[in-house]
Design an enzyme around this catalytic site. Structure first.
Site, PDB file in Angstrom:
ATOM      1  N   GLY A  65       0.842  -1.193   0.000  1.00 57.28           N
ATOM      2  CA  GLY A  65       0.000   0.000   0.000  1.00 57.28           C
ATOM      3  C   GLY A  65       0.874   1.238   0.000  1.00 57.28           C
ATOM      4  O   GLY A  65       2.092   1.155  -0.158  1.00 57.28           O
ATOM      5  N   ALA A  66       0.236   2.394   0.192  1.00 58.65           N
ATOM      6  CA  ALA A  66       0.971   3.656   0.148  1.00 58.65           C
ATOM      7  C   ALA A  66       1.983   3.743   1.290  1.00 58.65           C
ATOM      8  O   ALA A  66       3.030   4.367   1.143  1.00 58.65           O
ATOM      9  CB  ALA A  66      -0.009   4.812   0.222  1.00 58.65           C
ATOM     10  N   TYR A  67       1.692   3.114   2.447  1.00 54.85           N
ATOM     11  CA  TYR A  67       2.569   3.290   3.607  1.00 54.85           C
ATOM     12  C   TYR A  67       3.194   2.004   4.125  1.00 54.85           C
ATOM     13  O   TYR A  67       3.619   1.928   5.266  1.00 54.85           O
ATOM     14  CB  TYR A  67       1.793   3.961   4.749  1.00 54.85           C
ATOM     15  CG  TYR A  67       1.226   5.296   4.357  1.00 54.85           C
ATOM     16  CD1 TYR A  67       2.069   6.343   4.004  1.00 54.85           C
ATOM     17  CD2 TYR A  67      -0.154   5.506   4.330  1.00 54.85           C
ATOM     18  CE1 TYR A  67       1.554   7.567   3.626  1.00 54.85           C
ATOM     19  CE2 TYR A  67      -0.676   6.728   3.960  1.00 54.85           C
ATOM     20  CZ  TYR A  67       0.185   7.761   3.613  1.00 54.85           C
ATOM     21  OH  TYR A  67      -0.321   8.975   3.238  1.00 54.85           O
ATOM     22  N   GLY A  68       3.193   0.975   3.325  1.00 51.72           N
ATOM     23  CA  GLY A  68       3.828  -0.263   3.785  1.00 51.72           C
ATOM     24  C   GLY A  68       3.151  -1.490   3.213  1.00 51.72           C
ATOM     25  O   GLY A  68       2.301  -1.389   2.330  1.00 51.72           O
ATOM     26  N   GLU A  69       3.553  -2.632   3.770  1.00 53.25           N
ATOM     27  CA  GLU A  69       3.079  -3.888   3.190  1.00 53.25           C
ATOM     28  C   GLU A  69       1.830  -4.408   3.887  1.00 53.25           C
ATOM     29  O   GLU A  69       1.511  -4.014   5.007  1.00 53.25           O
ATOM     30  CB  GLU A  69       4.183  -4.930   3.318  1.00 53.25           C
ATOM     31  CG  GLU A  69       5.377  -4.609   2.457  1.00 53.25           C
ATOM     32  CD  GLU A  69       6.409  -5.719   2.468  1.00 53.25           C
ATOM     33  OE1 GLU A  69       6.616  -6.340   3.524  1.00 53.25           O
ATOM     34  OE2 GLU A  69       6.988  -5.957   1.395  1.00 53.25           O
TER      35      GLU A  69
ATOM     36  N   LYS B  73      -2.302  -4.669   7.648  1.00 52.90           N
ATOM     37  CA  LYS B  73      -1.556  -3.586   6.993  1.00 52.90           C
ATOM     38  C   LYS B  73      -0.510  -3.105   7.977  1.00 52.90           C
ATOM     39  O   LYS B  73      -0.854  -2.750   9.102  1.00 52.90           O
ATOM     40  CB  LYS B  73      -2.509  -2.403   6.743  1.00 52.90           C
ATOM     41  CG  LYS B  73      -2.960  -2.253   5.335  1.00 52.90           C
ATOM     42  CD  LYS B  73      -3.648  -0.910   5.154  1.00 52.90           C
ATOM     43  CE  LYS B  73      -4.507  -0.965   3.911  1.00 52.90           C
ATOM     44  NZ  LYS B  73      -4.968   0.333   3.488  1.00 52.90           N
TER      45      LYS B  73
ATOM     46  N   ASP C 137     -11.403   6.231  -5.154  1.00 53.07           N
ATOM     47  CA  ASP C 137     -10.333   5.519  -5.859  1.00 53.07           C
ATOM     48  C   ASP C 137     -10.798   4.114  -6.262  1.00 53.07           C
ATOM     49  O   ASP C 137     -10.106   3.125  -6.044  1.00 53.07           O
ATOM     50  CB  ASP C 137      -9.058   5.452  -5.011  1.00 53.07           C
ATOM     51  CG  ASP C 137      -7.809   5.191  -5.847  1.00 53.07           C
ATOM     52  OD1 ASP C 137      -7.877   5.369  -7.081  1.00 53.07           O
ATOM     53  OD2 ASP C 137      -6.768   4.814  -5.276  1.00 53.07           O
TER      54      ASP C 137
HETATM   55  P1  AMP Z   1      -3.815  -1.075   0.285  1.00 54.38           P
HETATM   56  O1  AMP Z   1      -2.809  -0.617   1.269  1.00 54.38           O
HETATM   57  O2  AMP Z   1      -5.195  -1.142   0.847  1.00 54.38           O
HETATM   58  O3  AMP Z   1      -3.728  -0.314  -0.998  1.00 54.38           O
HETATM   59  O4  AMP Z   1      -3.427  -2.585  -0.092  1.00 54.38           O
HETATM   60  C1  AMP Z   1      -2.345  -2.890  -0.928  1.00 54.38           C
HETATM   61  C2  AMP Z   1      -2.535  -4.266  -1.500  1.00 54.38           C
HETATM   62  O5  AMP Z   1      -2.504  -5.240  -0.447  1.00 54.38           O
HETATM   63  C3  AMP Z   1      -3.867  -4.506  -2.201  1.00 54.38           C
HETATM   64  O6  AMP Z   1      -3.836  -4.068  -3.523  1.00 54.38           O
HETATM   65  C4  AMP Z   1      -4.012  -6.012  -2.068  1.00 54.38           C
HETATM   66  O7  AMP Z   1      -3.229  -6.689  -3.034  1.00 54.38           O
HETATM   67  C5  AMP Z   1      -3.398  -6.310  -0.714  1.00 54.38           C
HETATM   68  N1  AMP Z   1      -4.454  -6.301   0.316  1.00 54.38           N
HETATM   69  C6  AMP Z   1      -4.908  -5.218   0.975  1.00 54.38           C
HETATM   70  N2  AMP Z   1      -5.886  -5.559   1.829  1.00 54.38           N
HETATM   71  C7  AMP Z   1      -6.055  -6.886   1.698  1.00 54.38           C
HETATM   72  C8  AMP Z   1      -6.962  -7.827   2.278  1.00 54.38           C
HETATM   73  N3  AMP Z   1      -7.851  -7.428   3.189  1.00 54.38           N
HETATM   74  N4  AMP Z   1      -6.892  -9.126   1.894  1.00 54.38           N
HETATM   75  C9  AMP Z   1      -5.979  -9.510   0.969  1.00 54.38           C
HETATM   76  N5  AMP Z   1      -5.108  -8.666   0.369  1.00 54.38           N
HETATM   77  C10 AMP Z   1      -5.135  -7.376   0.724  1.00 54.38           C
END
Ligand code: AMP
Length: 464
Positions: free
Chosen positions: A20-24, A40, A132
């Site tokens: 994501g924008a701020y980490g994995e 997150k 978004d």
């Molecule tokens: P985000 O920080 O919400 O943009 O998440 C970045 C990426 O992490 C997403 O595009 C998904 O590939 C993965 N991800 C985020 N949330 C979930 C979740 N609840 N379950 C599975 N994968 C997730």
């Protein structure tokens, strides 16, 4: 859920679900119940301005409770790190289900569209705009249900019945409504426009334009009705095109509302066995396989031949040697993180124990269509992968957490970053590709090119 419940007995696998924008985003699995949640991880040391954005995201997300919205479970804050716990979507991102230049079967697109609109209508009823909506933010659970995720740009547009216009230019360019570039804009029609772009992308595997501005040729053709013989529009049937025209109406006052979209003949058409629920036979592994074969068969029979597009030249190469890369990957074994049982916050240490991804725990990885087995050993596979990346003129390095990180640009010259992880699964080598930054559809195109390059070494992928 109690905060401590996330600490005690939860294992955190080193396989990253996404960035994501701020980490994995990582997967947590309960040791006893095997319940899975997504976590997150926000790195405040690295992202100094994350706090206020994360607080806003959490404030909004925790108000929401709907079957087509990822559930928020809780958060844990530490001085330098923060953890946000979410419902886990095992089926990955929607773009994984979209075949570049082809799309997906109509019935499946219809089901996803219904679920997207159901979730969005709930969101709007709470006075919240997402801002978004795009296939990278639409996740699929293990039963094939779509869930809206990522409330990082969401905002309140209605409070105590009073609606306000929005003024912030935000979102992802190809999915933006034209009025967002002009501002101020109404919240609901702008989100609905983005759903229209998702709709077209699901049915054609193409984005109609890179941004909806006066300088964009494709968008201007659409605006002036000079588009019919061109893709993606020529790939749509009449009913789907009529729906696309009414959702992607440049005049936001004439744009269809969610209820009007739901009542459009395309949305009410019975596509029969294309329905996602009919494709689910209990395992999401099979879901991915069946979807793939459905896309192929429908493409053969009903859709136009996909257009082949050449990628743009890429940025220059700076990289490790292949042997350095092999050493690097060998030395950064796939770890399993483990939360110790805390008595005080200070005791909350992350402990690392060795636990590679094996065939036994493979089912815990998020389902992706961007992976395959190869017949070669670890070293040879890495060598072949790196030569393929070289031949395609992608910049890569293998220095980051045991993954080969690839940097290039997409067809619109936008930056594209993805990772290729090489897993040794009890002797069977799996190449797993994951988007880091950029457009999901463009990432899939690059994946298919790499796959084509490695054709000769691809092994039996029937259990993927
Ligand atoms: P985000 O920080 O919400 O943009 O998440 C970045 C990426 O992490 C997403 O595009 C998904 O590939 C993965 N991800 C985020 N949330 C979930 C979740 N609840 N379950 C599975 N994968 C997730």
């Amino acid at each position: 859920m109690q905060t401590t419940a996330f600490v005690e007995d939860w294992l955190c696998y080193d396989t990253t679900l996404g960035e994501g924008a701020y980490g994995e985003v990582k997967l947590l699995i309960h040791k006893k119940t095997e319940e899975k949640i997504a976590c997150k991880i926000i790195n405040h040391r690295k992202y100094k301005n994350a706090s206020s954005n994360i607080n806003r995201e959490v404030t909004i997300h925790k108000m929401l409770d709907h079957e087509n919205i990822i559930k928020y479970y809780g958060r844990r804050q530490e001085p330098l790190k923060e953890y946000i716990f979410l419902e886990y979507a095992a089926g990955g991102e929607l773009f994984q289900q979209i075949e570049p230049d082809t799309g997906m079967p109509s019935g499946m697109a219809q089901t996803f569209m219904k679920q997207l609109l159901f979730g969005l209508s709930y969101l709007h009823s709470k006075g919240i705009a997402h801002r978004d909506i795009k296939p990278e933010n639409l996740l699929i659970d293990s039963d094939g249900n779509l869930k809206i995720s990522d409330f990082g740009l969401a905002t309140l547009f209605r409070f105590k019945g009073k609606e306000r216009l929005l003024d912030k230019k935000c979102g992802t360019k190809p999915y933006l409504a034209p009025e967002v570039l002009l501002r101020p804009y109404r919240a609901q029609p702008a989100d609905i426009w983005s759903c229209g772009i998702v709709f077209v992308t699901m049915l054609t595997g193409e984005l109609p334009w890179s941004e909806p501005g006066e300088k964009n040729k494709e968008f201007m053709k659409w605006k002036t009705d000079m588009y019919l013989s061109e893709t993606p529009w020529s790939k749509l049937g009449n009913t789907a095109l009529s729906l696309a025209r009414q959702i992607l109406n440049v005049d936001d006052k004439k744009r269809l509302t969610i209820t009007q979209i739901e009542n459009h003949p395309w949305m009410r058409f019975n596509f029969g066995s294309d329905k996602v629920s009919d494709q689910v036979d209990g395992t999401s592994e099979n879901l991915a396989k069946r979807w793939n074969s459905m896309v192929e068969s429908e493409t053969r029979h009903n859709r136009e031949t996909p257009t082949v597009t050449l990628s743009q030249p890429t940025i220059s190469n700076t990289r490790l040697s292949i042997m350095q890369a092999v050493d690097c990957l060998r030395n950064t074994t796939k770890n399993q993180l483990c939360f110790s049982q805390p008595t005080h916050n200070d005791d909350l240490m992350l402990q690392f124990t060795e636990s590679p991804v094996t065939r036994d725990n493979f089912h815990n990885m998020v389902k992706r269509m961007t992976r395959f087995y190869v017949k070669t050993n670890f070293e040879k596979s890495l060598e072949s992968l790196c030569s393929a990346l070289d031949s395609l003129h992608y910049t890569w390095n293998a220095a980051f957490k045991g993954a080969v990180s690839v940097t290039t640009v997409d067809e619109h010259k936008n930056p594209l970053t993805f990772k290729a992880n090489i897993y040794d699964m009890d002797g069977k080598i799996l190449l797993d590709f994951r988007l880091s930054k950029g457009c999901g559809l463009e990432f899939k195109k690059k994946f298919l090119k790499i796959k084509k390059y490695l054709e000769d070494i691809i092994g039996d992928c029937s259990d993927l």
